[in-house]
Scaffold this motif. Sequence first.
Motif, PDB file in Angstrom:
ATOM      1  N   TRP A 166       0.851  -1.185   0.000  1.00 26.40           N
ATOM      2  CA  TRP A 166       0.000   0.000   0.000  1.00 26.40           C
ATOM      3  C   TRP A 166       0.887   1.235   0.000  1.00 26.40           C
ATOM      4  CZ3 TRP A 166      -2.181   2.855   4.623  1.00 26.40           C
ATOM      5  CH2 TRP A 166      -3.101   3.827   4.210  1.00 26.40           C
ATOM      6  N   LEU A 167       0.634   2.166  -0.909  1.00 25.21           N
ATOM      7  CA  LEU A 167       1.500   3.334  -1.092  1.00 25.21           C
ATOM      8  C   LEU A 167       1.341   4.375   0.012  1.00 25.21           C
ATOM      9  CD1 LEU A 167       1.079   3.706  -4.930  1.00 25.21           C
ATOM     10  CD2 LEU A 167       2.957   2.645  -3.680  1.00 25.21           C
ATOM     11  N   GLY A 168       0.331   4.268   0.832  1.00 26.62           N
ATOM     12  CA  GLY A 168       0.133   5.226   1.907  1.00 26.62           C
ATOM     13  C   GLY A 168       0.587   4.720   3.258  1.00 26.62           C
ATOM     14  N   HIS A 169       1.453   3.712   3.283  1.00 25.69           N
ATOM     15  CA  HIS A 169       1.822   3.053   4.537  1.00 25.69           C
ATOM     16  C   HIS A 169       3.143   3.535   5.120  1.00 25.69           C
ATOM     17  CE1 HIS A 169       2.221   0.063   7.614  1.00 25.69           C
ATOM     18  NE2 HIS A 169       3.294  -0.432   7.060  1.00 25.69           N
ATOM     19  N   GLY A 170       3.788   4.495   4.580  1.00 24.64           N
ATOM     20  CA  GLY A 170       5.094   4.905   5.090  1.00 24.64           C
ATOM     21  C   GLY A 170       6.140   4.741   4.003  1.00 24.64           C
ATOM     22  N   PHE A 171       7.369   4.527   4.411  1.00 23.21           N
ATOM     23  CA  PHE A 171       8.472   4.485   3.464  1.00 23.21           C
ATOM     24  C   PHE A 171       9.178   3.148   3.487  1.00 23.21           C
ATOM     25  CE2 PHE A 171       7.992   8.877   4.830  1.00 23.21           C
ATOM     26  CZ  PHE A 171       7.792   9.484   3.614  1.00 23.21           C
ATOM     27  N   PHE A 228       6.287  15.745  -0.666  1.00 17.88           N
ATOM     28  CA  PHE A 228       6.725  14.984  -1.833  1.00 17.88           C
ATOM     29  C   PHE A 228       5.509  14.504  -2.616  1.00 17.88           C
ATOM     30  CE2 PHE A 228       6.060  12.101   1.644  1.00 17.88           C
ATOM     31  CZ  PHE A 228       5.358  11.069   1.072  1.00 17.88           C
ATOM     32  N   LYS A 229       5.752  14.108  -3.851  1.00 16.36           N
ATOM     33  CA  LYS A 229       4.758  13.460  -4.702  1.00 16.36           C
ATOM     34  C   LYS A 229       5.173  12.000  -4.856  1.00 16.36           C
ATOM     35  CE  LYS A 229       2.340  17.023  -6.276  1.00 16.36           C
ATOM     36  NZ  LYS A 229       0.929  17.166  -6.113  1.00 16.36           N
ATOM     37  N   PRO A 243      10.009   8.220  -2.764  1.00 15.40           N
ATOM     38  CA  PRO A 243       8.836   8.138  -3.638  1.00 15.40           C
ATOM     39  C   PRO A 243       8.862   9.138  -4.791  1.00 15.40           C
ATOM     40  CG  PRO A 243       8.268   9.138  -1.548  1.00 15.40           C
ATOM     41  CD  PRO A 243       9.679   8.697  -1.431  1.00 15.40           C
ATOM     42  N   GLU A 244       9.725  10.151  -4.735  1.00 16.17           N
ATOM     43  CA  GLU A 244       9.805  11.136  -5.829  1.00 16.17           C
ATOM     44  C   GLU A 244      10.832  10.768  -6.880  1.00 16.17           C
ATOM     45  OE1 GLU A 244       8.319  15.507  -4.688  1.00 16.17           O
ATOM     46  OE2 GLU A 244      10.423  15.135  -4.345  1.00 16.17           O
ATOM     47  N   CYS A 245      12.010  10.280  -6.453  1.00 17.85           N
ATOM     48  CA  CYS A 245      13.088  10.065  -7.426  1.00 17.85           C
ATOM     49  C   CYS A 245      13.660   8.658  -7.416  1.00 17.85           C
ATOM     50  CB  CYS A 245      14.204  11.071  -7.176  1.00 17.85           C
ATOM     51  SG  CYS A 245      15.019  10.877  -5.573  1.00 17.85           S
ATOM     52  N   LEU A 295       5.426   4.853 -11.112  1.00 21.61           N
ATOM     53  CA  LEU A 295       3.974   4.802 -11.002  1.00 21.61           C
ATOM     54  C   LEU A 295       3.288   5.910 -11.790  1.00 21.61           C
ATOM     55  CD1 LEU A 295       3.826   4.105  -7.188  1.00 21.61           C
ATOM     56  CD2 LEU A 295       3.427   2.469  -9.024  1.00 21.61           C
ATOM     57  N   ASP A 296       3.745   7.153 -11.623  1.00 19.55           N
ATOM     58  CA  ASP A 296       3.082   8.277 -12.259  1.00 19.55           C
ATOM     59  C   ASP A 296       4.063   9.444 -12.368  1.00 19.55           C
ATOM     60  OD1 ASP A 296       1.439  10.370 -13.067  1.00 19.55           O
ATOM     61  OD2 ASP A 296      -0.162   9.873 -11.691  1.00 19.55           O
ATOM     62  N   GLU A 297       4.255   9.975 -13.566  1.00 23.09           N
ATOM     63  CA  GLU A 297       5.198  11.082 -13.759  1.00 23.09           C
ATOM     64  C   GLU A 297       4.786  12.346 -13.009  1.00 23.09           C
ATOM     65  OE1 GLU A 297       6.063  11.862 -17.830  1.00 23.09           O
ATOM     66  OE2 GLU A 297       6.654   9.809 -18.230  1.00 23.09           O
ATOM     67  N   LEU A 298       3.482  12.603 -12.921  1.00 19.45           N
ATOM     68  CA  LEU A 298       2.999  13.812 -12.233  1.00 19.45           C
ATOM     69  C   LEU A 298       2.897  13.616 -10.733  1.00 19.45           C
ATOM     70  CD1 LEU A 298       0.202  14.876 -14.727  1.00 19.45           C
ATOM     71  CD2 LEU A 298       2.539  15.722 -14.572  1.00 19.45           C
ATOM     72  N   GLY A 299       2.845  12.398 -10.269  1.00 19.66           N
ATOM     73  CA  GLY A 299       2.727  12.102  -8.847  1.00 19.66           C
ATOM     74  C   GLY A 299       1.291  11.839  -8.433  1.00 19.66           C
ATOM     75  N   LEU A 300       1.139  10.947  -7.470  1.00 15.49           N
ATOM     76  CA  LEU A 300      -0.184  10.583  -6.956  1.00 15.49           C
ATOM     77  C   LEU A 300      -0.555  11.490  -5.804  1.00 15.49           C
ATOM     78  CD1 LEU A 300       0.227   6.715  -6.908  1.00 15.49           C
ATOM     79  CD2 LEU A 300      -0.861   8.103  -8.643  1.00 15.49           C
TER      80      LEU A 300
END
Length: 91
Positions: free
Chosen positions: A32-37, A74-75, A42-44, A86-91
Amino acid sequence: FWTWAGGVACIVFVFIVALANKLPDCPACGNWLGHGFGRYCPECATELESSGRVPQPYCPASHKMLRFDKHENFKIRFCTYCRVPLDELGL
């Protein structure tokens, strides 16, 4: 009656907001992407640094202390666990 209707409306509103803010799972690793690091920014997708003194992970490429709270700085462009784009613009 109005107290009951107001309570139901509040519960429905909270449920809708919770569903709207849910981040998806990574399609590659399933985390899950919202669970921490994980290990990566997550940006680069640079490997994160952390130490016992610093509670938040640090990205050496962007020179940021990453935060996962209401003040996110961050995105999400890459999975922080497996580095998949995942996404160039960021989630």
